[in-house]
Scaffold this active site. Structure first.
Site, short mmCIF file in Angstrom:
data_model
loop_
_atom_site.label_atom_id
_atom_site.label_comp_id
_atom_site.label_asym_id
_atom_site.label_seq_id
_atom_site.Cartn_x
_atom_site.Cartn_y
_atom_site.Cartn_z
N THR A 169 0.83 -1.21 0.00
CA THR A 169 0.00 0.00 0.00
C THR A 169 0.87 1.27 0.00
O THR A 169 0.45 2.30 -0.50
CB THR A 169 -0.98 0.02 1.20
OG1 THR A 169 -0.25 0.25 2.40
CG2 THR A 169 -1.72 -1.30 1.32
N ASP A 170 2.08 1.15 0.55
CA ASP A 170 3.02 2.28 0.47
C ASP A 170 3.45 2.53 -0.97
O ASP A 170 3.53 3.67 -1.42
CB ASP A 170 4.26 1.99 1.31
CG ASP A 170 4.06 2.25 2.79
OD1 ASP A 170 3.83 3.41 3.13
OD2 ASP A 170 4.14 1.30 3.58
N PHE A 171 3.80 1.45 -1.67
CA PHE A 171 4.30 1.62 -3.04
C PHE A 171 3.19 2.00 -4.00
O PHE A 171 3.39 2.82 -4.90
CB PHE A 171 5.06 0.37 -3.47
CG PHE A 171 6.36 0.22 -2.74
CD1 PHE A 171 7.51 0.86 -3.20
CD2 PHE A 171 6.45 -0.47 -1.54
CE1 PHE A 171 8.71 0.79 -2.50
CE2 PHE A 171 7.64 -0.55 -0.83
CZ PHE A 171 8.77 0.07 -1.31
N GLY A 174 2.83 5.65 -3.35
CA GLY A 174 3.91 6.46 -3.91
C GLY A 174 3.78 6.66 -5.41
O GLY A 174 3.99 7.77 -5.93
#
Lengths: 396, 396
Positions: A169-171, A174
């Site tokens: 979910t971070d990538f 981003g």
């Protein structure tokens, strides 16, 4: 000193990257690898990701901050704030993924930055959107995977939910933030004005569940949340992991043509000709038997042999590889997707290359990530900013 | 007829979207929701995703193709090819995610399109890159998850690898392709020339494993590929799913401050004051006991009560929600991230809204996806193209 490469589709842009950990830094990395000048602004102690591994610097810091420059500022001090404002005045883009309210608390909110530099595009990545009922909840990848349902669709039908092992979910956040900022820059070309772009990890992860949500909508009553390594709704088989001599392989027959092609790869024309096996639902009903035939074929061969046979026969499949195997992948190196770059303490680190190819721009190898604050004096001098005296606070 | 909204940061761009299933259509959806004119070109039988659910149209087709127009063309026929060339001549962007070699086989490769329209940006999304040793292997989300190691890091330490339940490599691919195309459009603003942008699902998924690869590099010998719902390398606790009265909650104490805050939420000042529990490694060593205290607190409450308490105490955590709960989320609707749009056969479908917020552009509600070929006659007439007579082939 790390100089930005002088080519790439984003050459000429200046980006202030206040990103921390994964989301913001990955967004900034896209700019850096495409030739923008990216200035990573860190607290005097460095982006928290640098130290998270205890005594040694976390290799992730190097993997996500190559080709950037580093300026350390205590944004809570008057000198640090003033230097950041001067940097933002000089920039096209500012990226941040602090917890909600931090930029405003520091007197660096969108209203302030935009009033000084109307051409600035500010990109903010958060766990939850500013207008979400969850906006005050601390957000990281793990809870976002829980709340969005990503966890509920991962794992085996008879087991508990399990997180996707990557901080996905971070990538996703981003790269969505990068896309949004680029769209705002496109609009600036016509209007001359910047914009404030916001994404939330919850929202982008939700959208990546479109195929699962569609499956649920088709069969809400009988929906099995988790399907292990099989297909949740479609009546297809074989579709699973199968044992090889040296590990496991993934094989999927999404349609009946794949099955015909698989039987050819397996050297089993008798199965291809059996009309009772021709259709997916029939094979699905006899799944244990079908999987047994496939297992009989796979278990005597290596993953590489099976992968080659599947590829020749146009059947989707691949070896299940460990990270140890992935990290030592020669093909990724030959294609410039992994660059082994030197690190002062860690030896060499396998650093990601730009994942987009452009016909009009050569691939540029990443430059090692800067040490904390390596470019502070030079960059602030160029802005005629005094070096802030108080550089003590590690977090905001 | 679906008209593109007349605002949004990408208004004025024309995009030809040959995307199929998830990757290409999600890329095209970003353009459509940001105001570009997106013409989805489908084979006469429609994008294969439409029919994959058997008798009924797959809701995913509607979720990923809102605010687009639909033109059906048999690209294998001379008339279809000629119409596509005319469309590409009129466009800023062309998106495709056919299997490798398809566009060239149809006489629609980059060389051909660029020679006719040098301002065109063509974006291609594949499973494996054109220069990969695996370039001939059929690629879909499941094998890509296997090959990249994403599967090997997902699941429990004592269990087998399991796929991330979402088709995450398709969506990562689609949004990276969008970002790459936007970068090429940015460069076109200076050079006047288009570009050919390529991404591979293998490469973008590899990069999203940066945190896992960093963990492996820090402890290659003792690396446990899978950590279930815990942390693979860091010595932290509690970090897991815990039982609530009505399901499960994810709770993570990434640092010792989180632990202090959690004990406050739990009403257990005795634990906060115990010096033997103050540090992560110590709590990790007594994990069963620590998890027991947390379970004693969570198991008597609902997920919502626990989530509220965690949020107030600034502890990262969230309910594990099922897709059924996610699909009925009122907050996602209030914020415009889900729009309930009418479908001729399916009733209403929860269609994704634009996941980026722009301060300079109002949110625009998606328009329902077109039926197959709904805009063919009008759009071809505007290009002074005859309606191709032979519209029979469903795939290329």
């Amino acid at each position: 000193m790390n100089a930005a490469p002088d080519c790439g589709p984003l050459a000429g842009l200046r980006v202030i990257d206040l990103g921390q950990v994964y989301l913001g830094p990955y967004c900034g990395l896209m700019f850096a690898l495409m030739g923008a000048e990216v200035i990573k602004v860190e607290p005097p102690g460095g982006d928290s990701i640098r130290g998270i591994a205890g005594g040694r610097e976390n290799p992730a810091a190097m993997m996500l901050n190559s080709s950037k420059q580093s300026v350390t500022l205590d944004l809570g001090s008057e000198g640090g704030r003033s230097a950041l404002l001067a940097l933002a005045d000089s920039a096209d883009v500012l990226i941040e993924n602090f917890r909600p309210g931090t930029m405003e608390k520091l007197g660096l909110g969108w209203e302030t930055l935009c009033a000084r530099n109307p051409r600035l595009v500010m990109g903010s990545g958060k766990g939850y959107a500013a207008d979400s009922v969850y906006r005050d909840a601390p957000a990281m990848d793990f809870p976002i995977q829980a709340l969005t349902g990503l966890m509920s669709v991962t794992g085996f039908p008879d087991g508990p939910p399990v997180k996707c092992g990557a901080a996905i979910t971070d990538f996703l956040g981003g790269i969505h933030l990068f896309g949004g900022i680029m769209a705002a820059l496109h609009a600036r070309g016509a209007t001359g004005r910047g914009d404030f772009v916001q994404i939330a990890m919850q929202d982008v992860t939700h959208h990546a569940l479109a195929s699962n949500i569609a499956s649920y909508l088709l069969a809400p009553d009988g929906f099995a949340d988790r399907a292990g390594n099989s297909q949740a709704v479609l009546k297809v088989a074989p579709y699973d992991l199968f044992p090889a001599r040296d590990g496991q392989v993934a094989i999927m027959c999404l349609n009946d043509r794949h099955w015909q092609q698989l039987t050819r790869a397996m050297g089993r024309p008798d199965l291809a000709e059996d009309p009772e096996l021709a259709a997916g639902p029939a094979r699905c009903a006899r799944r244990a038997q079908v999987d047994g035939w496939v297992t009989a074929w796979t278990s005597s061969q290596t993953r590489a042999e099976i992968f080659a046979a599947l590829s020749s026969a146009h059947v989707p499949g691949a070896p299940v590889r460990t990270l140890a195997e992935v990290v030592s992948d020669d093909d990724m190196r030959a294609r410039g997707m992994i660059h082994d770059l030197p690190h002062p303490d860690l030896g060499t680190v396998p650093v990601p290359g730009l994942p987009m190819r452009f016909a009009a721009h050569p691939q540029v190898a990443p430059i090692p990530a800067p040490t904390v604050g390596a470019d502070t004096a030079r960059i602030l001098a160029a802005l005629e900013q005094d070096l802030p005296s108080a550089q003590s606070k590690d977090t905001y």
